[in-house]
Design an enzyme around this catalytic site. Sequence first.
Site: not given
Ligand code: PA5
Length: 463
Positions: A287, A316, A430
């Site tokens: 990410e 394995h 989203k």
């Molecule tokens: O790393 C990130 O920013 C995302 O994976 C968030 O952790 C995830 O979308 C959840 O977001 P939030 O903590 O705002 O609910």
Amino acid sequence: MKESVILDYNYLMSVILKKEGAISDEDIGSIDERAQAVVRRLDAERAAGGLAFADTDELSRHLPAIGETAARIKERFPTLVVLGIGGSALGARAVKEALVNPFAPTGTNVIIADNIDPAYTAGLIDSLDLEKTAFNVVSKSGGTVETLAQFMIVAGLLKKRLGDAGFREHIVITTDPKKGVLREIAGEERIASLEVPPGIGGRFSVLTPVGLFPAACMGVDADKLLDGAAGFIRATRDRPWDENPAYLYGALLFIAAVKKKRNISVMMPYSGRLFSFALWYSQLWAESLGKPGEVNGKRRGVGQTPVAAVGVTDQHSQLQLFMEGPEDKVITFIEVKDHGPDVVIPNLWGDRESMGYLGGKRIGELFDAERSATESALAVSGRMSMTVTIPDISPESLGTLFAFFQEATAFAGYLYEVDPFGQPGVEEGKKYTWGIMGRTGYEGKLREYRNRPQKQPSYTRGA
Ligand code: PA5
């Protein structure tokens, strides 16, 4: 070992692997200018109050609130359910798997509910004794649909059973100190809350109350997790980039990807307790880095695809692919010097050739032999790997690992010229979800969604 972590990158190097296409000292030298510019950028951001995820002095200011709230929860509730997703859940999962003995848990039983799978959600709710369960609602933004939906379900049940006063005693909200609907609700409903420091996003938040509060509830020493991170950061902060194992790790994978077409990063700890850590790494690496970046003067999608594996299990399973599949991967092993408790294999069937040699050996010897054998077999085949060694699996070592890979990710991100701290690519999905679910203001997104590329029955098959 006296260091808290060691990066061994011998098996990336062409001079060691005797393989063209691996990394040379010249390859490393060729990014020196770029890497030094990244160091200057990181230093400048830090000096201006940025990169809060690595400011361990500031992070430690949250420890008293974490400790007090965790003490209250542990005293009263045998179960804590964490409602959160992505970076708001994976750190706590990694901590739990690494540091809580699943066969003899001590603190509160922490369940990390990081999916809204309907059957899982229904099963979880059915199984809980609400009177004895607390909930930690974790969302940095305070606006994540999955977490809000979970919270609404739980709040509905608690309010019905316990009324408003009882309901609030069962909830701890972890969110931004000022912004977001969860912060508003915490204020309005007078619910206990912890703060995610501004400037720290989900996947970089494990060392904030996001990861440290569930850790403390599990009986893990949150101070020591932070100490491990702080020690690593202190030891490496003023080193040249190629003497800082975290920066070097980020740089080596950058070179492997952009110069050597190694577009996959496999994280393979040799510890059954670190598989969730590999999942945490996978999110961090994917990410943070998977974005349009700048390589060889061109803008294009960059980043490596992370793959989580675990020794010995994946010997394995996925190892065949790593050994003989496409040469598009770098494998990172994590070696743990001292696994703690061990078991001796008894001397049985000593006259059987396939079993006799095992008698009297420790299972840990077999485990370590397999790690070394796998690393060696890959190297003999010219496959690229690195090993990150830690002394043990303790709160300090885990804290060190968190800091190491967060620093590595930030460094790699700036080498690629991406913003490692954003995730614009997940926003569109989203918005479509909000449109489909009828959220006001997303009618246009619903129309866009309805106009998506239309599927044809002729391209489906059933059986
Ligand atoms: O790393 C990130 O920013 C995302 O994976 C968030 O952790 C995830 O979308 C959840 O977001 P939030 O903590 O705002 O609910």
